[in-house]
Motif scaffolding. Structure first.
Motif, PDB file in Angstrom:
ATOM      1  N   GLU A   1      -9.117   1.201   9.950  1.00  0.00           N
ATOM      2  CA  GLU A   1      -9.337   1.646  11.334  1.00  0.00           C
ATOM      3  C   GLU A   1      -8.626   2.963  11.609  1.00  0.00           C
ATOM      4  O   GLU A   1      -9.118   3.803  12.368  1.00  0.00           O
ATOM      5  N   HIS A   2      -7.462   3.147  11.000  1.00  0.00           N
ATOM      6  CA  HIS A   2      -6.693   4.377  11.201  1.00  0.00           C
ATOM      7  C   HIS A   2      -7.311   5.544  10.435  1.00  0.00           C
ATOM      8  O   HIS A   2      -7.320   6.690  10.918  1.00  0.00           O
ATOM      9  N   LEU A   3      -7.824   5.266   9.224  1.00  0.00           N
ATOM     10  CA  LEU A   3      -8.302   6.345   8.360  1.00  0.00           C
ATOM     11  C   LEU A   3      -9.716   6.797   8.688  1.00  0.00           C
ATOM     12  O   LEU A   3     -10.036   7.988   8.589  1.00  0.00           O
ATOM     13  N   VAL A   4     -10.583   5.862   9.054  1.00  0.00           N
ATOM     14  CA  VAL A   4     -12.003   6.185   9.211  1.00  0.00           C
ATOM     15  C   VAL A   4     -12.275   7.288  10.234  1.00  0.00           C
ATOM     16  O   VAL A   4     -13.152   8.135  10.002  1.00  0.00           O
TER      17      VAL A   4
ATOM     18  N   SER B   1      -3.581  -5.966   7.377  1.00  0.00           N
ATOM     19  CA  SER B   1      -3.000  -4.633   7.195  1.00  0.00           C
ATOM     20  C   SER B   1      -4.028  -3.661   6.632  1.00  0.00           C
ATOM     21  O   SER B   1      -4.085  -2.492   7.048  1.00  0.00           O
ATOM     22  N   GLN B   2      -4.826  -4.115   5.695  1.00  0.00           N
ATOM     23  CA  GLN B   2      -5.845  -3.243   5.101  1.00  0.00           C
ATOM     24  C   GLN B   2      -6.914  -2.863   6.118  1.00  0.00           C
ATOM     25  O   GLN B   2      -7.367  -1.714   6.159  1.00  0.00           O
ATOM     26  N   ILE B   3      -7.296  -3.815   6.962  1.00  0.00           N
ATOM     27  CA  ILE B   3      -8.279  -3.496   8.004  1.00  0.00           C
ATOM     28  C   ILE B   3      -7.702  -2.511   9.006  1.00  0.00           C
ATOM     29  O   ILE B   3      -8.370  -1.568   9.434  1.00  0.00           O
TER      30      ILE B   3
ATOM     31  N   MET C   1       0.845  -1.198   0.000  1.00  0.00           N
ATOM     32  CA  MET C   1       0.000   0.000   0.000  1.00  0.00           C
ATOM     33  C   MET C   1       0.879   1.247   0.000  1.00  0.00           C
ATOM     34  O   MET C   1       1.961   1.260   0.581  1.00  0.00           O
ATOM     35  N   ASN C   2       0.397   2.280  -0.673  1.00  0.00           N
ATOM     36  CA  ASN C   2       1.178   3.490  -0.868  1.00  0.00           C
ATOM     37  C   ASN C   2       0.931   4.469   0.284  1.00  0.00           C
ATOM     38  O   ASN C   2      -0.126   5.101   0.375  1.00  0.00           O
ATOM     39  N   GLU C   3       1.926   4.599   1.174  1.00  0.00           N
ATOM     40  CA  GLU C   3       1.783   5.454   2.353  1.00  0.00           C
ATOM     41  C   GLU C   3       1.660   6.923   1.973  1.00  0.00           C
ATOM     42  O   GLU C   3       0.952   7.693   2.630  1.00  0.00           O
TER      43      GLU C   3
ATOM     44  N   ALA D   1      -4.745   3.761  -3.419  1.00  0.00           N
ATOM     45  CA  ALA D   1      -3.625   3.511  -2.498  1.00  0.00           C
ATOM     46  C   ALA D   1      -3.449   2.031  -2.157  1.00  0.00           C
ATOM     47  O   ALA D   1      -2.494   1.665  -1.483  1.00  0.00           O
ATOM     48  N   GLY D   2      -4.392   1.172  -2.602  1.00  0.00           N
ATOM     49  CA  GLY D   2      -4.176  -0.255  -2.411  1.00  0.00           C
ATOM     50  C   GLY D   2      -5.181  -0.987  -1.550  1.00  0.00           C
ATOM     51  O   GLY D   2      -4.998  -2.176  -1.274  1.00  0.00           O
ATOM     52  N   ILE D   3      -6.254  -0.322  -1.100  1.00  0.00           N
ATOM     53  CA  ILE D   3      -7.306  -1.024  -0.354  1.00  0.00           C
ATOM     54  C   ILE D   3      -8.396  -1.400  -1.358  1.00  0.00           C
ATOM     55  O   ILE D   3      -9.019  -0.524  -1.960  1.00  0.00           O
ATOM     56  N   PRO D   4      -8.673  -2.672  -1.569  1.00  0.00           N
ATOM     57  CA  PRO D   4      -9.581  -3.110  -2.645  1.00  0.00           C
ATOM     58  C   PRO D   4     -11.068  -2.965  -2.285  1.00  0.00           C
ATOM     59  O   PRO D   4     -11.816  -3.942  -2.207  1.00  0.00           O
TER      60      PRO D   4
END
Length: 409
Positions: free
Chosen positions: A179-182, A173-175, A1-3, A37-40
């Motif tokens: 959790e961090h973004l929401v 990692s995607q989850i 994923m692209n930070e 960014a890589g979350i499908p």
């Protein structure tokens, strides 16, 4: 994923929240950037409660190419009971809510719930079967709660659901990234608050008055002199209905207000006050003929609407009544009046007093609508009216000729 893309997303969210970008655009861009960014992501829901007289909140959707992006949902709590004890909830919305993942999370105190979607899990919560049928393989629900000081009404959290069509579902990692973004996505609260403020202002003050207050015209004692048609209507026999069937009063007022207020709004008027069974409204325009014709059209529409309402209510065995209406035109003061602690944005002046007296004369002369001579003498209006004679109005120094709609016209 692209930070780096996630960092840019967080910066964009802050700017969008400050700029008042719409909730639909915030949710849409957020999801698009997550995918980049890589979350499908395959589908997303973001819901937030609100303060609204009809709707409990709004649901914003992504991943629904052929369906509306916004859904306003109905009441899902027992606060939807009206004063007569009748249930005024959206029964379907209530059932979906109580069978849903977020109701379960509220009961358990969880902030995250995940389910791999398959035949074994699809019936555990409402909506999972629909997401599985749409091709989703994994489902994640996140509740982002506000601090107690930030709770307004039922607006205490942002509820979000996330789905993917990836065969293997989301990875850990995607989850964790979601959790961090929401919580940052919860900036939709600031946009929702602005929208909610506009809604409440227009609902409780009137459309034009609400807009004026939001534009900053809130200084006590500052009023604008305007030329306007003043509308004052009330209901016939309201006191009798209140005394004999008090449990029917609120439903009756709501039904008749729906008809009368809708007619006023549809013809460009602004309702300033609902005073018991009375309605005070104004029609403003650059020229009097336009305002008077608009008010007259609204009066005819309101009469027709009341007649249809009476038929429906009579068929249901409910009490019915009629509308009395007075119309006048003249200069009024339009602005803030009151104390330091409690202001009212309204109209005052002799024209306001006079229109209430004209409406009161409807009972005496047995006419549903009466208009002043000032109103009747406006171009293109008088030919639609007929005189009912001259009358002394209480508190008015000179008798005045009054007019009503001409049946022949």
């Amino acid at each position: 994923m692209n930070e780096n893309l996630f960092t840019e997303l967080l910066a964009w969210l802050t700017q969008a929240g400050l700029a008042g970008t719409s909730e639909t655009n915030i949710v849409s861009v957020f999801c698009d950037r997550c995918v980049t960014a890589g979350i499908p992501l395959g589908r997303a829901h973001v819901a937030i409660d609100t303060l609204h007289p009809v709707h409990e909140g709004r649901l914003f959707r992504w991943g629904y190419p052929d369906e509306p992006l916004v859904h306003e949902y109905g009441r899902t709590s027992l606060e939807g009971l009206d004063v007569s004890g009748a249930v005024s909830l959206d029964a379907q919305a209530t059932n979906v809510w109580r069978r849903g993942p977020f109701y379960n999370m509220l009961q358990t105190g969880a902030s995250l719930l995940r389910r791999r979607l398959n035949a074994d899990t699809k019936d555990e919560f409402s909506m999972l079967a629909d997401w599985l049928a749409a091709g989703m393989t994994d489902y994640v629900a996140i509740t982002t709660r506000f601090a107690a000081e930030g709770v307004i009404g039922e607006m205490d959290a942002v509820y979000s659901s996330w789905g993917t069509k990836a065969p293997e579902g989301f990875n850990d990692s995607q989850i964790a990234t979601l959790e961090h973004l929401v919580p940052h996505l919860a900036l939709v609260k600031s946009v929702s608050l602005a929208r909610m403020t506009r809604t409440l202002m227009e609902t409780y003050l009137g459309r034009d008055a609400g807009q004026r207050v939001l534009s900053g015209r809130i200084v006590r004692g500052i009023a604008e002199r305007i030329d306007a048609v003043v509308w004052f209507s009330d209901l016939r026999g309201f006191t009798r209905i209140t005394d004999t069937t008090p449990e029917q009063v609120i439903p009756l007022l709501n039904d008749y207000s729906d008809v009368i207020v809708s007619a006023i709004h549809e013809h460009g008027g602004d309702v300033l006050k609902l005073i018991g069974d009375g309605t005070l409204a104004i029609f403003t325009a650059e020229d009097r003929p336009h305002a008077c014709n608009a008010a007259l059209s609204a009066a005819i529409a309101a009469r027709q609407g009341v007649a249809e309402l009476k038929k429906r209510r009579s068929a249901e065995g409910k009490p019915v009544t009629d509308m009395y209406l007075g119309l006048h035109v003249g200069e009024v003061f339009y602005g803030n009046v009151g104390s330091r602690e409690r202001l009212d944005f309204t109209v005052i002046g002799p024209a306001v007093n006079e229109v209430s007296r004209i409406a009161a004369m409807c009972r005496s002369v047995d006419q549903p609508i009466l208009m002043s001579s000032a109103f009747a003498n406006v171009d293109a209006v008088k030919r639609r009216l007929v005189s009912v004679g001259r009358y002394a109005l209480r508190g008015i120094s000179h008798p005045q000729e009054l007019f009503t709609l001409d049946p022949e016209a």
